[in-house]
Write a protein that holds these residues in place. Structure first.
Motif, short mmCIF file in Angstrom:
data_model
loop_
_atom_site.label_atom_id
_atom_site.label_comp_id
_atom_site.label_asym_id
_atom_site.label_seq_id
_atom_site.Cartn_x
_atom_site.Cartn_y
_atom_site.Cartn_z
N ALA A 8 8.32 -3.83 7.10
CA ALA A 8 8.09 -2.74 6.15
C ALA A 8 9.41 -2.02 5.89
O ALA A 8 10.19 -1.81 6.82
CB ALA A 8 7.06 -1.76 6.71
N HIS A 9 9.63 -1.65 4.63
CA HIS A 9 10.85 -0.93 4.25
C HIS A 9 10.50 0.26 3.37
O HIS A 9 9.71 0.12 2.42
CB HIS A 9 11.81 -1.85 3.48
N GLY A 10 11.10 1.40 3.67
CA GLY A 10 10.96 2.58 2.81
C GLY A 10 9.53 2.94 2.50
O GLY A 10 9.21 3.37 1.39
N LEU A 11 8.66 2.84 3.51
CA LEU A 11 7.23 3.00 3.29
C LEU A 11 6.84 4.48 3.25
O LEU A 11 7.16 5.24 4.17
CB LEU A 11 6.48 2.29 4.42
N ARG A 12 6.15 4.86 2.20
CA ARG A 12 5.69 6.25 2.07
C ARG A 12 4.28 6.26 1.48
O ARG A 12 3.96 5.49 0.58
CB ARG A 12 6.62 7.05 1.16
N ALA A 64 5.48 4.31 -2.19
CA ALA A 64 6.80 3.70 -2.33
C ALA A 64 7.01 2.75 -1.16
O ALA A 64 6.38 2.89 -0.11
CB ALA A 64 7.90 4.77 -2.35
N GLY A 65 7.89 1.77 -1.36
CA GLY A 65 8.25 0.87 -0.27
C GLY A 65 7.54 -0.47 -0.35
O GLY A 65 6.73 -0.74 -1.25
N THR A 66 7.84 -1.32 0.63
CA THR A 66 7.30 -2.68 0.67
C THR A 66 6.71 -2.98 2.04
O THR A 66 7.16 -2.45 3.06
CB THR A 66 8.39 -3.72 0.37
N VAL A 67 5.71 -3.84 2.05
CA VAL A 67 5.15 -4.42 3.27
C VAL A 67 5.08 -5.92 3.05
O VAL A 67 4.31 -6.39 2.20
CB VAL A 67 3.74 -3.88 3.58
N ALA A 68 5.88 -6.67 3.77
CA ALA A 68 5.94 -8.12 3.56
C ALA A 68 5.60 -8.85 4.85
O ALA A 68 6.11 -8.51 5.92
CB ALA A 68 7.32 -8.53 3.08
N TRP A 69 4.74 -9.84 4.73
CA TRP A 69 4.38 -10.72 5.85
C TRP A 69 4.86 -12.12 5.49
O TRP A 69 4.40 -12.69 4.50
CB TRP A 69 2.88 -10.69 6.09
N ALA A 70 5.79 -12.63 6.30
CA ALA A 70 6.39 -13.94 6.02
C ALA A 70 6.89 -14.01 4.58
O ALA A 70 6.76 -15.03 3.91
CB ALA A 70 5.41 -15.06 6.32
N GLY A 71 7.43 -12.89 4.11
CA GLY A 71 8.01 -12.84 2.77
C GLY A 71 7.04 -12.50 1.66
O GLY A 71 7.46 -12.28 0.52
#
Length: 233
Positions: A8-12, A64-71
């Motif tokens: 997870a990046h920049g998760l809000r 905002a932000g991303t949640v990625a599992w195996a891309g």
């Protein structure tokens, strides 16, 4: 079975606090999750741990932000896409079980398969095997006849019906006595350590925190100890 790596990046995540104001419930700069980990999201009520769990699973969409599992970025998917990802990759365990009282233990385990293309026979065989694995009596006509600890083990079996790579659990021991809770803690520990699944748990249970690979402590949606954001090297 091998779990999925997640990041997870920049998760809000915000909620409306008034007509013009918004309150930030989760503000997470970065978090990595690896197969074989049991990561505990900890904190008091209102700390944002359950909200973060739902963001990581795609049940909630971040502001905002991303949640990625195996891309695969859940935040960029449509609602249908997130549903499909969860069906193919994730299992869920909840504090209050979410079982159907009128159904038997096996039929409760089978509920995720109601719309599956897999054969009923093969799914029922797996359901029976999972109930045996977790020591749940299979001769009860209704799941309401089981103890609370047995009901939670039915819920764990249900979460494993499709052999998911990632397990999300929200306060899975909160409504159980000590002995029943210990069985659930051991099951979650083994799903990560033995079966190498990725397990993410929102909990304030000291017994669960003690067996976790990492504890990510939250306070008002923010991380208390930044070192816990990365797996140990």
């Amino acid at each position: 079975m091998t779990g999925l790596p997640g990041e997870a990046h920049g998760l809000r995540f915000d909620v409306r606090a008034g007509r013009r104001e918004r309150q930030t419930i989760v503000d997470l700069p970065h978090l990595r999750l690896e197969p074989g980990e049991l990561v505990a999201l900890a904190g008091p009520s209102g700390s944002g741990k359950s909200t973060l769990l739902y963001l990581l699973s795609g049940l909630l969409v971040p502001a905002a932000g991303t949640v990625a599992w195996a891309g695969a970025d859940l935040a960029a998917m449509s609602e249908t896409g997130r549903d499909r990802w969860r069906r193919d990759n994730a299992g869920f365990i909840f504090q209050n079980f979410h079982l159907i009282d009128e159904l038997s233990p096996a039929d409760n385990v089978l509920t995720p398969g109601w719309f599956s293309s897999l054969s009923v026979k093969s799914l029922r065989h797996r359901a029976e095997s999972l109930l045996e694995r977790f020591g749940v009596p299979r001769d009860r006509s209704h799941v309401s006849l089981l103890s609370r600890g047995e009901q939670q083990r039915v819920a764990i079996a249900r979460a494993l019906l499709f052999d998911p790579k990632v397990i999300f659990a929200d306060e899975p021991t909160a409504s159980l006595d000590g002995a029943s809770g210990a069985l659930v803690v051991a099951a979650l520990r083994d799903l990560a350590a033995v079966e190498r699944r990725t397990v993410v748990v929102a909990s304030h249970d000291p017994a669960l925190l003690a067996v976790s690979t990492r504890t990510v402590a939250l306070d008002h949606g923010r991380i208390v100890q930044p070192k816990a954001l990365e797996p140990a090297r």
